[in-house]
Scaffold this active site. Structure first.
Site, mmCIF file in Angstrom:
data_model
loop_
_atom_site.group_PDB
_atom_site.id
_atom_site.type_symbol
_atom_site.label_atom_id
_atom_site.label_comp_id
_atom_site.label_asym_id
_atom_site.label_seq_id
_atom_site.Cartn_x
_atom_site.Cartn_y
_atom_site.Cartn_z
ATOM 1 N N LEU A 43 0.451 0.456 -28.630
ATOM 2 C CA LEU A 43 -0.569 1.048 -28.375
ATOM 3 C C LEU A 43 -1.663 0.114 -27.739
ATOM 4 O O LEU A 43 -1.928 -0.888 -28.181
ATOM 5 C CB LEU A 43 -1.393 1.652 -29.564
ATOM 6 C CG LEU A 43 -0.812 2.790 -30.328
ATOM 7 C CD1 LEU A 43 -1.322 2.910 -31.564
ATOM 8 C CD2 LEU A 43 -0.484 4.130 -29.546
ATOM 9 N N HIS A 44 -2.345 0.611 -26.612
ATOM 10 C CA HIS A 44 -3.245 -0.201 -26.062
ATOM 11 C C HIS A 44 -4.371 0.538 -25.235
ATOM 12 O O HIS A 44 -5.526 -0.051 -25.176
ATOM 13 C CB HIS A 44 -2.652 -1.276 -25.193
ATOM 14 C CG HIS A 44 -2.434 -0.777 -23.672
ATOM 15 N ND1 HIS A 44 -1.274 0.020 -23.892
ATOM 16 C CD2 HIS A 44 -2.771 -0.745 -22.687
ATOM 17 C CE1 HIS A 44 -1.104 0.463 -22.495
ATOM 18 N NE2 HIS A 44 -2.067 -0.016 -21.768
ATOM 19 N N ARG A 45 -4.341 1.855 -24.945
ATOM 20 C CA ARG A 45 -5.099 2.642 -24.294
ATOM 21 C C ARG A 45 -6.333 2.754 -24.800
ATOM 22 O O ARG A 45 -6.322 3.078 -25.955
ATOM 23 C CB ARG A 45 -4.430 3.750 -23.504
ATOM 24 C CG ARG A 45 -3.467 3.469 -22.736
ATOM 25 C CD ARG A 45 -3.044 4.639 -21.576
ATOM 26 N NE ARG A 45 -1.858 4.372 -20.877
ATOM 27 C CZ ARG A 45 -2.081 3.850 -19.832
ATOM 28 N NH1 ARG A 45 -3.258 3.665 -19.066
ATOM 29 N NH2 ARG A 45 -0.939 3.653 -18.775
#
Length: 367
Positions: free
Chosen positions: A208-210
Site C-alpha cells: 500500500l502506498h497511494r
C-alpha cells in the site's frame, strides 16, 4: 564512422529502475547507441533505489541529480532545473522517460523546451482519474513525447482518441516482463518467503502506498481492519513503504502485528519478487504489481476505484476491490482453481529488443 546516438534514461523511483534495466542492457549491447543513466534521486531509500541497480545488473548512475523528497511541485521544479542544466551540458540525441512519476513529466518538460526528442516508455495508460498525480504526469508526458512506446492495445486507443498521430506510436509490449526474466534465476533462488518462515502458496503479499489509501486516516483505518480480517484466512506478508509506515504510526503497526500480519521493510526487487512469485494472492494498490501478477497468473486484489491498466482485468488476474469487499473477494479468489490466463500480446520478455529496433529506425529517419 556512423555517429553513436547518446540516449539519456531517466530513473527516479523503484518501478522506473526496473523498466530502465532491460532497455539499458539492450542499448549497451549495440554499437550505435550509448545509454546514460540519469538518477534524479526522487526515491533515495537504499532498498528502493540503489539495491535495485545491483539486482538488475546496472552500473552506478552516470548522473545523480539528488532531488530528494518534497511536494509534487517541489520535486517537479527541482528536476526541471537540474535536468535542464545537465541536458545543456551534455545534450542527448534522445531522452527516454518511463512510467508516470514526477521526474518523468519534469524531465519531459525540460527536454521539450530544449527541443530534445522525447520517448515515453509505457505511454498511453489512463485511469481517467485526475485526482491521481500520476494521471496528470501521464497526460503531460504523452502530449510532449515525440515517440510513444505503448504496452497494450488499449493504450494505443487512448492516444489515438487524444489526437496523437499514429506514426508517433509504437506498441512494444510490457518491459516489466523483461525485468522479471532478466533476473528470474536470482528470484527463484532467493527464497525470501522461506527466510520468513512461509511455504510457497501459503501466504499473501500486501503493498500500500497511494495517497488515496494511506493519506486519509479513515480510509487507512478501514484498510487495516480489512487486512486483519483477511489475515484470519490467509497469512499476510506486508513490506511497508516508508510513507505508509509513517501514516500508520505505532498504533496502526501494532494492530497489524498483533493480528499476525508479518510486517517487513521495503525489499529490493529480487527479494520482493521472490515474495510475489510464491504468493497465493496479492493485495495491492500498485499499478506495476497488477502487471506482474498477470504475467505470473496470481490473483491480484487491487485496492483502487480505477486502474490505468484495465487489460490486467480484462485479460489478466486483477480485480478492483474496496476495503468492505476485500475479504469476500479474497476468499473467492483463493477458491478458484489455478489456471493459465491469457497474457496480453507482447508481454513476452522481449520488449527491450523491440524498443531498440524502433529507436534505430527513428534515428535513421530523423532529418
Amino acid at each position: 564512422m556512423p555517429k553513436v546516438a547518446l540516449v539519456h534514461l531517466i530513473a527516479a523511483a523503484r518501478p522506473n529502475f526496473m523498466k530502465v534495466a532491460p532497455l539499458w542492457h539492450a542499448l549497451k549491447a549495440t554499437s550505435d547507441f550509448r545509454p546514460v543513466i540519469v538518477h534524479t534521486g526522487q526515491h533515495y531509500d537504499a532498498a528502493m533505489s540503489d539495491d535495485i541497480f545491483a539486482d538488475l545488473g546496472l552500473p552506478a548512475p552516470d548522473h545523480h541529480l539528488g532531488i530528494g523528497s518534497g511536494s509534487h511541485a517541489e520535486q517537479t521544479g527541482k528536476v526541471m532545473i537540474a535536468y535542464e542544466k545537465l541536458a545543456m551540458e551534455e545534450r542527448p540525441d534522445w531522452l527516454i522517460v518511463v512510467g508516470d512519476v514526477n521526474s518523468t513529466a519534469a524531465a519531459s518538460m525540460a527536454a521539450g523546451k530544449l527541443r530534445i526528442p522525447i520517448v515515453h516508455l509505457e505511454a498511453g495508460l489512463r485511469s481517467r482519474d485526475r485526482d491521481m498525480p500520476e494521471e496528470l504526469n501521464r497526460l503531460v508526458t504523452d502530449v510532449l513525447a515525440d515517440v510513444l512506446w505503448t504496452p497494450s492495445a488499449d493504450a494505443d486507443a487512448n492516444l489515438i482518441a487524444e489526437g496523437i498521430p499514429p506514426e508517433r506510436i509504437t506498441r512494444v509490449g510490457n518491459i516489466m516482463m523483461d525485468s522479471y526474466e532478466l533476473v528470474r534465476p536470482a528470484i527463484e533462488a532467493a527464497d525470501y518467503p522461506g527466510e520468513l518462515g512461509y511455504a510457497p502458496g501459503g501466504y499473501g503479499v500486501v503493498t500500500l502506498h497511494r495517497p488515496s489509501n494511506v493519506d486519509v486516516p479513515e480510509q487507512l483505518d478501514r484498510l487495516v481492519a480489512a487486512l486483519i480480517a483477511a489475515q484470519a484466512h490467509l497469512p499476510l506478508i506486508f513490506p511497508v513503504h516508508p510513507r505508509t509506515k509513517q501514516r500508520l504510526g505505532d498504533a496502526g503497526m501494532a494492530r497489524l502485528e498483533t493480528a499476525g500480519v508479518k510486517l517487513v521493510g521495503p525489499a529490493a526487487y529480487v527479494r520482493f519478487m521472490s515474495l510475489v512469485a510464491g504468493a497465493a494472492a496479492v493485495i495491492t494498490d500498485s499499478g506495476g504489481i497488477q502487471e506482474e501478477t498477470t504475467y505470473l497468473g496470481i490473483p491480484c486484489l487491487t485496492l483502487r476505484e480505477n486502474t490505468e491498466r484495465p487489460i490486467t482485468i480484462s485479460e489478466g488476474t486483477a480485480q478492483l476491490v474496496n476495503a468492505d469487499k476485500l475479504l469476500e473477494r479474497l476468499i473467492a479468489a483463493l477458491a478458484q482453481p489455478k489456471q493459465d490466463r491469457k497474457r496480453p500480446g507482447y508481454w513476452d520478455g522481449k520488449t527491450a529488443g523491440r524498443c531498440v529496433e524502433d529507436l534505430r529506425r527513428r534515428t535513421t529517419e530523423r532529418p
